[in-house]
Design an enzyme around this catalytic site. Sequence first.
Site, mmCIF file in Angstrom:
data_model
loop_
_atom_site.group_PDB
_atom_site.id
_atom_site.type_symbol
_atom_site.label_atom_id
_atom_site.label_comp_id
_atom_site.label_asym_id
_atom_site.label_seq_id
_atom_site.Cartn_x
_atom_site.Cartn_y
_atom_site.Cartn_z
ATOM 1 N N SER A 140 0.858 -1.173 0.000
ATOM 2 C CA SER A 140 0.000 0.000 0.000
ATOM 3 C C SER A 140 0.899 1.229 0.000
ATOM 4 O O SER A 140 2.071 1.137 0.377
ATOM 5 C CB SER A 140 -0.834 -0.022 1.285
ATOM 6 N N TYR A 153 -1.578 -1.383 10.654
ATOM 7 C CA TYR A 153 -1.724 -1.610 9.215
ATOM 8 C C TYR A 153 -0.537 -1.018 8.462
ATOM 9 O O TYR A 153 0.105 -1.695 7.656
ATOM 10 C CB TYR A 153 -3.037 -1.004 8.703
#
Length: 195
Positions: A140, A153
């Site tokens: 990401s 995350y």
Amino acid sequence: NIEKYTLITGGSDGIGFELAKVFAKNRHNLIIVARNKIKLEKVKNEIEKEYKIKVEIIQCDLSLDKSSEYIKKIVEEKNFIVNNLINNAGVGSFGFFNEEKDGFEEKLININIVALTALTKYFIKDMVKRREGGILNVASTAAFVGGPKMSMYYSSKAYVLSLTEALHDEVKEYGIRVSCLCPGPVKTSFQEKAG
């Protein structure tokens, strides 16, 4: 004549499902791993019908210990050659670290880091022996910075990016491609699940 497969974790919706269609369009047989049996069956039927390739499904929750052993066992039993591994499954969280539900960090680390690492290690050994194959790890844009209120995350994706870059260098001499996809926010069920 041994058939080769592309294995995709989290392949029943979102980015994983779109990647499954791309590989299917390019005539790759697929092994799709996800938790939801109904979604898996639906994806299998849809892709087989449209692209005329083989789709195998493995129902598995990657947040559980030994999930990657279960996947390995099925792959070995069925004699599948996994020529491409797409580590796409991932989970997020939203909120302050100190307020996060206890135990959730373990689930996130198991999916985003432990399962990804175990599957990569298992399949890369074979790829090195055969001197062919590819691994795509989905990280990401979160991999490049720290993320307040999504600290675990962001941290997990930094691990994915760092591991991928190192492995890319280690195995390129064997003709194996290892790369990392770092998308920004994409409209999938991810946001809803992360709260």
